[in-house]
Design an enzyme around this catalytic site. Structure first.
Site, PDB file in Angstrom:
ATOM      1  N   TYR A 159       0.818  -1.209   0.000  1.00 14.81           N
ATOM      2  CA  TYR A 159       0.000   0.000   0.000  1.00 14.81           C
ATOM      3  C   TYR A 159       0.855   1.264   0.000  1.00 14.81           C
ATOM      4  O   TYR A 159       0.308   2.362  -0.116  1.00 14.81           O
ATOM      5  CB  TYR A 159      -0.938   0.012   1.213  1.00 14.81           C
ATOM      6  CG  TYR A 159      -2.070  -0.966   1.082  1.00 14.81           C
ATOM      7  CD1 TYR A 159      -3.347  -0.552   0.736  1.00 14.81           C
ATOM      8  CD2 TYR A 159      -1.867  -2.330   1.302  1.00 14.81           C
ATOM      9  CE1 TYR A 159      -4.391  -1.442   0.615  1.00 14.81           C
ATOM     10  CE2 TYR A 159      -2.897  -3.236   1.180  1.00 14.81           C
ATOM     11  CZ  TYR A 159      -4.168  -2.788   0.828  1.00 14.81           C
ATOM     12  OH  TYR A 159      -5.192  -3.685   0.703  1.00 14.81           O
ATOM     13  N   LYS A 229       3.226 -14.185   6.081  1.00 14.83           N
ATOM     14  CA  LYS A 229       3.582 -15.206   5.096  1.00 14.83           C
ATOM     15  C   LYS A 229       5.105 -15.272   4.997  1.00 14.83           C
ATOM     16  O   LYS A 229       5.697 -15.259   3.929  1.00 14.83           O
ATOM     17  CB  LYS A 229       2.941 -14.864   3.745  1.00 14.83           C
ATOM     18  CG  LYS A 229       2.982 -15.980   2.722  1.00 14.83           C
ATOM     19  CD  LYS A 229       2.263 -17.236   3.155  1.00 14.83           C
ATOM     20  CE  LYS A 229       2.361 -18.296   2.053  1.00 14.83           C
ATOM     21  NZ  LYS A 229       2.020 -19.646   2.530  1.00 14.83           N
ATOM     22  N   ASP A 286      -2.110 -17.843   5.120  1.00 15.01           N
ATOM     23  CA  ASP A 286      -3.018 -18.714   4.377  1.00 15.01           C
ATOM     24  C   ASP A 286      -3.709 -19.697   5.311  1.00 15.01           C
ATOM     25  O   ASP A 286      -4.913 -19.960   5.180  1.00 15.01           O
ATOM     26  CB  ASP A 286      -2.280 -19.441   3.251  1.00 15.01           C
ATOM     27  CG  ASP A 286      -0.993 -20.111   3.707  1.00 15.01           C
ATOM     28  OD1 ASP A 286      -0.500 -19.802   4.806  1.00 15.01           O
ATOM     29  OD2 ASP A 286      -0.461 -20.946   2.953  1.00 15.01           O
ATOM     30  N   ASP A 310      -5.996  -6.499   5.282  1.00 14.63           N
ATOM     31  CA  ASP A 310      -7.126  -6.195   4.409  1.00 14.63           C
ATOM     32  C   ASP A 310      -7.931  -7.469   4.135  1.00 14.63           C
ATOM     33  O   ASP A 310      -9.158  -7.502   4.276  1.00 14.63           O
ATOM     34  CB  ASP A 310      -6.601  -5.595   3.105  1.00 14.63           C
ATOM     35  CG  ASP A 310      -7.666  -4.791   2.368  1.00 14.63           C
ATOM     36  OD1 ASP A 310      -8.827  -4.767   2.819  1.00 14.63           O
ATOM     37  OD2 ASP A 310      -7.329  -4.185   1.342  1.00 14.63           O
TER      38      ASP A 310
END
Length: 423
Positions: A159, A229, A286, A310
């Site tokens: 972002y 991640k 995930d 998000d």
């Protein structure tokens, strides 16, 4: 300061910093609070939420002096620009504000007005409490198990907007540097390519995790989960996790915060956690999308980089009935901007039909931040009482049997009636 187009209320006092503090606020009982109604349905839900929050403040012996400020469509009409300097300065000066949804028009000079506000004001923590309200239709069997607060880093990650368009001279310069100077000469496919940079800093990571841990301690929560991640993005999201665990391990007493060892999942029951301490653990992003649904009640406070936040906060919102009732807020040092999670839905604008619950409940989060816990509780309880009684806006009415469809303004009046009954 004086403003060109903003009218400052004659009554009311500014929220200020306490003497000698960088982030503790002095909250008067009659604060001046800036409000942006927003674009699209903002013209409907903004005034409705304002009336409800007025009622909750009044019921607890306080008074809000609202100050209309402008961004998006309303700002273009008044200033011929999307984000006027005096809008930003008004939020800086008054420290606590609330806004409806904003739409960034094509060619506006901003990727996102929402992101621009967060970055300009250094509102580094996007906080979204996700909890079930009785009566809201949900796609899951046990939505009441969801009571989770996500802390999303708000100023960096993808972002940050550092990227180059395929076919430009700039992207080819970046590609040449990556391939020739950095040695990744067989990584990018031949042909046009778009390239972006994903900055994750120690400063951004640590202050976000610190905010999440402090919240958990203040609110009596049991666990903070760092979501990342890092098994793939080792030097960005992996370092977010490492820096976050350093905060837990080094900045808090052992009897307050327990930094869990790696890979705890099945063995959590066997971990010897000091009595009364919260546990800080880490999970892969995930896998969390699965565990949020299968083991909802095992998670409490989540802290994560921007993009993960998000995705996961929207997924959590789906479990309790959707983003139409999902509140949010952006927090910085001694500063807060409340906002709903949903978008502006321009097709529904000016029809007095949109659901104002998300903006109302964002106001509840604002009240919590201000230390107005009694007013915050009134707002939540009154919204829940209204929905559980079957008096709802069109978005919920079409999913419920024997519900009464109310206009936006009628729904707000019903919530106000319930505030009066509950106070």
């Amino acid at each position: 300061m004086s403003y060109d187009k903003i009218e400052v209320p004659e009554q009311g006092e500014k929220i200020t910093l306490k003497d000698g503090s960088e982030d503790e606020l002095e909250i008067p009982d009659n604060p001046i609070i800036p409000i942006i109604y927003g674009d699209g349905v903002g013209s409907d839900v903004g005034p409705a939420a304002q009336k409800v929050l007025d009622a909750a403040a009044d019921a607890t012996g306080r008074e809000i002096n609202w100050m209309r400020i402008y961004a998006g469509e309303s700002a273009r009409e008044m200033y011929d620009e999307n984000l006027p300097d005096e809008t930003v300065e008004a939020i800086k000066e008054h420290r606590v504000a609330i806004k409806g949804p904003l739409t960034t028009p094509v060619g506006a000079g901003f990727r996102s007005l929402n992101v621009a506000l967060r970055q300009t004001l250094d509102l580094y923590a996007n906080v979204r409490p996700t909890y079930y309200l009785d009566g809201v239709p949900s796609p899951v069997k046990a939505p009441e198990e969801m009571d989770m607060v996500t802390f999303r880093e708000n100023t960096e990650d993808v972002y940050a907007g550092i990227e180059w368009e395929a076919g430009t001279e700039e992207v080819e310069q970046v590609r040449d540097f990556i391939e020739d100077e950095m040695g990744f000469d067989s990584t990018i496919h031949e042909g046009p390519v778009g390239i972006g940079i994903k900055p994750i800093t120690e400063k951004g990571s640590k202050r976000l995790v610190r905010e999440a841990i402090d919240y958990a301690l203040e609110q009596g929560r049991d666990k903070v989960t760092l979501v990342h991640k890092g098994n793939i993005m080792k030097f960005t999201e992996g370092q977010f996790s490492e820096w976050g665990m350093e905060v837990a391990d080094e900045e808090y007493p052992d009897d307050e915060v327990f930094a869990a060892p790696d890979s705890l999942w099945e063995e959590q029951d066997d971990i010897d956690i000091p009595e009364g301490a919260i546990m800080v653990e880490e999970r892969l992003a995930d896998a969390m999308l699965q565990w949020m649904q299968l083991r909802t009640d095992e998670f409490d406070v989540l802290a994560m980089p921007n993009l993960n936040g998000d995705y996961l906060s929207d997924s959590a919102g789906a479990q309790i009935g959707g983003l139409g009732i999902a509140p949010g807020g952006n927090f910085g040092k001694g500063r807060m901007l409340a906002e709903p999670v949903h978008g502006s839905a321009p097709k529904r604008a000016n029809q007095d039909m949109a659901n104002p619950s998300a903006l109302i409940l964002s106001g509840r989060l604002m009240f919590d931040y201000m230390g107005w816990d009694d007013a915050a509780d009134l707002v939540r309880d009154a919204v829940e009482e209204t929905i559980s009684s079957g008096k709802v806006t069109y978005d919920l009415e079409r999913q419920l049997e024997d519900a009464e469809k109310l206009a936006t303004s009628e729904y707000a009046e019903e919530v106000i009636d319930n505030i009066e009954k509950l106070s």
